[in-house]
Design an enzyme around this catalytic site. Structure first.
Site, PDB file in Angstrom:
ATOM      1  N   ASP A  76     -25.170   2.118  32.536  1.00  0.00           N
ATOM      2  CA  ASP A  76     -24.834   0.900  31.784  1.00  0.00           C
ATOM      3  C   ASP A  76     -23.214   0.900  31.423  1.00  0.00           C
ATOM      4  OD1 ASP A  76     -26.820   1.655  28.999  1.00  0.00           O
ATOM      5  OD2 ASP A  76     -25.726   3.035  30.174  1.00  0.00           O
ATOM      6  N   HIS A 106       0.834  -1.172  -0.080  1.00  0.00           N
ATOM      7  CA  HIS A 106      -0.002  -0.037  -0.129  1.00  0.00           C
ATOM      8  C   HIS A 106       0.892   1.192  -0.287  1.00  0.00           C
ATOM      9  CE1 HIS A 106       0.463   0.078   4.286  1.00  0.00           C
ATOM     10  NE2 HIS A 106       0.247   1.239   4.369  1.00  0.00           N
ATOM     11  N   GLU A 128       3.399   5.384  -3.193  1.00  0.00           N
ATOM     12  CA  GLU A 128       3.785   6.591  -2.383  1.00  0.00           C
ATOM     13  C   GLU A 128       5.045   6.923  -2.254  1.00  0.00           C
ATOM     14  OE1 GLU A 128       1.543   9.035  -1.709  1.00  0.00           O
ATOM     15  OE2 GLU A 128       2.289  10.013  -0.129  1.00  0.00           O
ATOM     16  N   ASP A 129       5.809   5.931  -1.583  1.00  0.00           N
ATOM     17  CA  ASP A 129       7.281   6.003  -0.956  1.00  0.00           C
ATOM     18  C   ASP A 129       8.213   5.479  -1.758  1.00  0.00           C
ATOM     19  OD1 ASP A 129       5.931   7.419   0.909  1.00  0.00           O
ATOM     20  OD2 ASP A 129       5.673   5.708   2.300  1.00  0.00           O
TER      21      ASP A 129
HETATM   22 MN    MN Z   1       0.858   2.942   5.550  1.00  0.00          MN
END
Ligand code: MN
Length: 381
Positions: A259, A72, A76-77
């Protein structure tokens, strides 16, 4: 960190038809891509996607979701691309990883109007395939549980976002335990003193009253056995955040709050839910206005159960929920139950809702809503 083989084994345990080779290949690909990257805590970065994949495996999700968990953060990285993932694994997985990347890049603000916009954006982004949100929620859960390594500002921002957007969304998707875990982790950051004081009250209460959960459970089991009903009783103290929220809403102190314990009775058949209800109401006094029959009137996320609140001898109230095992599975995993596997086949739980229809209804509801904050309130509720 779990090894590639152990992860593949974990998935095979609930889905014997799982493609272990592909899971192992994705694991090795992800590890290679994140090589040399580290988390704020100092751990190798890849420990994070692996933890996310394990969270997804615990929900018994399909191979595509597990692999998306592993990959995932690659687009992105790392220098990995959607095309590469599509050719190495599958276009479906590439689409899912890309979807999670887009969610991650989304700037989520904190003002009320922006929040509403963001929730809508999130819904649109996951409309094509809700597994994107399942991976995102697992990602958020792991990030929240390791949040201590971040700066106080970053912690507060992530916690707020989790409390305002992700936890309610998980609840709306019918994923109750995910919602509670996210809320509790966020509450720990946002109000550590409030949380500690509630936990302390529980310890005091236990010293005074003994193990209330165990005592009431034993009573309930006894009554059910007398009536000849085969059912399992589970009791627990409610989570600090849900107690704190009730204290705020009702402006009550902990000692006056009724409760704080909840009980769940899992029956063999739907008819038994109603028989159990009769037994419970005969033995304990029902609190007016607290009875709800979500079996004859299920919630839109597929949730079914009978709820009631009864008063014990000491005047303390406890909430009791009655449902069958199948209803329980849906209540725990919600819309995710649609993708869960059992013995190599998609679980054929008759109570799961079609996620595509569910999300379409939700977006439609948004479009007809004039005021976006009103919609957000609806989502939160
Ligand atoms: Mn992540």
């Amino acid at each position: 960190m779990i090894s590639a083989e152990d992860l593949a084994q974990l998935v095979t345990s609930y889905n014997p038809k799982s493609n272990s080779d592909m899971i192992i290949a994705a694991y090795n690909y992800g590890r290679e891509k994140h090589e040399g990257q580290f988390r704020k805590s100092g751990e190798p970065y890849f420990t994070h996607p692996v933890a996310v994949a394990v969270i997804l495996a615990k929900q018994k999700l399909d191979d595509a979701s597990i692999i998306t968990g592993l990959l995932h953060d690659t687009i992105e990285d790392t220098e990995s691309t959607k095309q590469e993932i599509a050719s190495l694994f599958s276009p479906e997985i590439a689409m899912l990883v890309d979807g999670v990347t887009n969610l991650t890049k989304m700037q989520l603000g904190s003002t009320a109007t922006k929040e509403a916009e963001n929730t809508r954006k999130l819904l649109m982004a996951i409309a094509k395939d809700m597994r994107v949100m399942l991976v995102k929620l697992a990602d958020r859960l792991h990030n929240m549980s390791t949040i201590r390594a971040m700066t106080p500002e970053k912690q507060a921002q992530k916690a707020r976002e989790t409390m305002d957007i992700f936890a309610p969304l998980a609840g709306r998707m019918g994923m109750q335990s995910m919602r509670e875990e996210l809320e509790d982790l966020a509450f720990r950051v946002l109000n550590p003193d409030g949380r500690t004081s509630i936990l302390r009250r529980f310890i005091t209460l236990q010293k005074e009253a003994g193990d209330v959960v165990e005592n009431i459970s034993t009573d309930m089991r006894h009554e059910l056995a007398e009536a000849g009903i085969d059912a399992s009783v589970y009791g627990r103290a409610k989570k600090p955040y849900s107690i704190w929220r009730k204290m705020q809403e009702k402006e009550l102190s902990f000692s006056r709050l009724s409760d704080i314990y909840g009980f769940r009775i899992i029956t063999k058949t739907e008819a038994d839910c109603y028989r159990v209800l009769g037994v419970i109401h005969q033995r304990w006094r029902a609190v007016p206005g607290r009875f709800k029959d979500y079996i004859s009137q299920p919630k839109s996320n597929g949730y079914r159960s009978i709820h009631t609140t009864v008063k014990g001898r000491d005047g303390k109230q406890v909430e009791v929920q009655m449902r069958t095992q199948q209803m329980h599975d849906v209540a725990e995993t919600g819309v995710a139950a649609h993708w869960s596997y059992k013995d190599g086949a998609r679980s054929e739980n008759p109570f799961t809702v079609d996620p595509v229809r569910w999300i379409r209804d939700l977006i439609e509801q948004f479009d007809t809503e004039e005021d976006p904050t009103a919609f957000l309130e609806a989502v939160k509720l």
